[in-house]
Design a protein around this motif. Structure first.
Motif, mmCIF file in Angstrom:
data_model
loop_
_atom_site.group_PDB
_atom_site.id
_atom_site.type_symbol
_atom_site.label_atom_id
_atom_site.label_comp_id
_atom_site.label_asym_id
_atom_site.label_seq_id
_atom_site.Cartn_x
_atom_site.Cartn_y
_atom_site.Cartn_z
ATOM 1 N N ASN A 1 0.766 -0.958 -0.154
ATOM 2 C CA ASN A 1 -0.174 0.091 -0.246
ATOM 3 C C ASN A 1 0.952 1.241 0.126
ATOM 4 N N ASN A 2 2.051 1.098 0.594
ATOM 5 C CA ASN A 2 2.723 2.353 0.540
ATOM 6 C C ASN A 2 3.712 2.325 -1.069
ATOM 7 N N ALA A 3 3.545 2.122 -1.799
ATOM 8 C CA ALA A 3 4.093 2.196 -3.008
ATOM 9 C C ALA A 3 4.059 2.200 -3.744
ATOM 10 N N GLN A 4 5.099 3.820 -4.305
ATOM 11 C CA GLN A 4 4.491 4.859 -5.320
ATOM 12 C C GLN A 4 4.097 4.347 -6.261
ATOM 13 N N LYS A 5 3.011 5.570 -7.352
ATOM 14 C CA LYS A 5 2.754 4.859 -8.339
ATOM 15 C C LYS A 5 3.648 5.763 -9.631
ATOM 16 N N LEU A 6 3.926 5.008 -10.547
ATOM 17 C CA LEU A 6 4.783 5.273 -11.442
ATOM 18 C C LEU A 6 3.772 5.572 -12.928
ATOM 19 N N PRO A 7 4.458 6.951 -13.160
ATOM 20 C CA PRO A 7 3.597 6.638 -14.445
ATOM 21 C C PRO A 7 4.679 5.929 -15.292
ATOM 22 N N GLN A 8 3.247 5.477 -16.254
ATOM 23 C CA GLN A 8 3.721 5.257 -17.258
ATOM 24 C C GLN A 8 5.200 5.914 -18.643
ATOM 25 N N ILE A 9 4.731 7.053 -18.220
ATOM 26 C CA ILE A 9 5.322 8.175 -19.447
ATOM 27 C C ILE A 9 6.190 8.719 -18.845
ATOM 28 N N PRO A 10 7.396 9.440 -18.312
ATOM 29 C CA PRO A 10 7.830 10.445 -17.644
ATOM 30 C C PRO A 10 7.292 11.991 -18.097
ATOM 31 N N LYS A 11 7.140 12.728 -17.254
ATOM 32 C CA LYS A 11 6.166 13.975 -18.201
ATOM 33 C C LYS A 11 7.082 14.849 -18.986
ATOM 34 N N ASN A 12 9.143 14.363 -18.557
ATOM 35 C CA ASN A 12 9.698 15.079 -18.920
ATOM 36 C C ASN A 12 10.056 14.431 -20.555
ATOM 37 N N LEU A 13 9.664 13.081 -20.395
ATOM 38 C CA LEU A 13 9.464 12.580 -22.350
ATOM 39 C C LEU A 13 8.248 12.348 -22.889
ATOM 40 N N LYS A 14 6.783 13.198 -22.793
ATOM 41 C CA LYS A 14 5.812 13.312 -23.652
ATOM 42 C C LYS A 14 5.937 14.493 -24.507
ATOM 43 N N SER A 15 5.437 14.690 -25.254
ATOM 44 C CA SER A 15 5.075 15.530 -26.049
ATOM 45 C C SER A 15 3.549 15.740 -26.507
ATOM 46 N N ASP A 16 3.619 17.172 -26.751
ATOM 47 C CA ASP A 16 2.720 17.784 -27.521
ATOM 48 C C ASP A 16 1.971 17.694 -29.017
ATOM 49 N N GLY A 17 2.730 16.208 -29.469
ATOM 50 C CA GLY A 17 2.037 15.725 -30.204
ATOM 51 C C GLY A 17 2.775 16.673 -31.298
ATOM 52 N N LEU A 18 2.875 18.296 -31.753
ATOM 53 C CA LEU A 18 3.779 18.925 -32.539
ATOM 54 C C LEU A 18 4.626 18.216 -33.520
ATOM 55 N N ASP A 19 4.677 18.528 -34.385
ATOM 56 C CA ASP A 19 6.265 17.907 -35.351
ATOM 57 C C ASP A 19 6.782 19.614 -35.374
ATOM 58 N N VAL A 20 7.975 19.623 -35.145
ATOM 59 C CA VAL A 20 8.766 20.647 -35.636
ATOM 60 C C VAL A 20 9.167 21.184 -36.502
ATOM 61 N N GLU A 21 10.123 19.970 -36.374
ATOM 62 C CA GLU A 21 11.029 19.673 -38.123
ATOM 63 C C GLU A 21 10.384 19.649 -38.700
ATOM 64 N N TYR A 22 10.255 20.659 -40.086
ATOM 65 C CA TYR A 22 9.501 20.201 -41.747
ATOM 66 C C TYR A 22 10.449 21.514 -41.970
ATOM 67 N N SER A 23 10.818 20.928 -43.223
ATOM 68 C CA SER A 23 11.575 21.536 -44.698
ATOM 69 C C SER A 23 11.064 21.413 -45.692
#
Length: 58
Positions: free
Chosen positions: A9-31
């Protein structure tokens, strides 16, 4: 004895994807210089979808 389904019951629940690895889904590299016909068509579809979504909100 019965089996306890709550192992720790004391175990911390870890997210599946760390917040710093989440993206907003926008691809900014477009040439546009390197874009082929499929890229241009996809960009046009994306712009059209954005316009429809924006008009729907109003």
């Amino acid at each position: 004895m019965g089996r306890n389904n709550n192992r720790d019951n004391n175990a911390q629940k870890l997210p599946q994807i760390p917040k710093n690895l989440k993206s907003d889904g926008l691809d900014v590299e477009y040439s546009s210089e390197l874009a082929d016909q499929q890229d241009i068509e996809a960009q046009a579809r994306s712009n059209a979808a954005n316009r429809r979504a924006h008009n729907r909100k109003l």
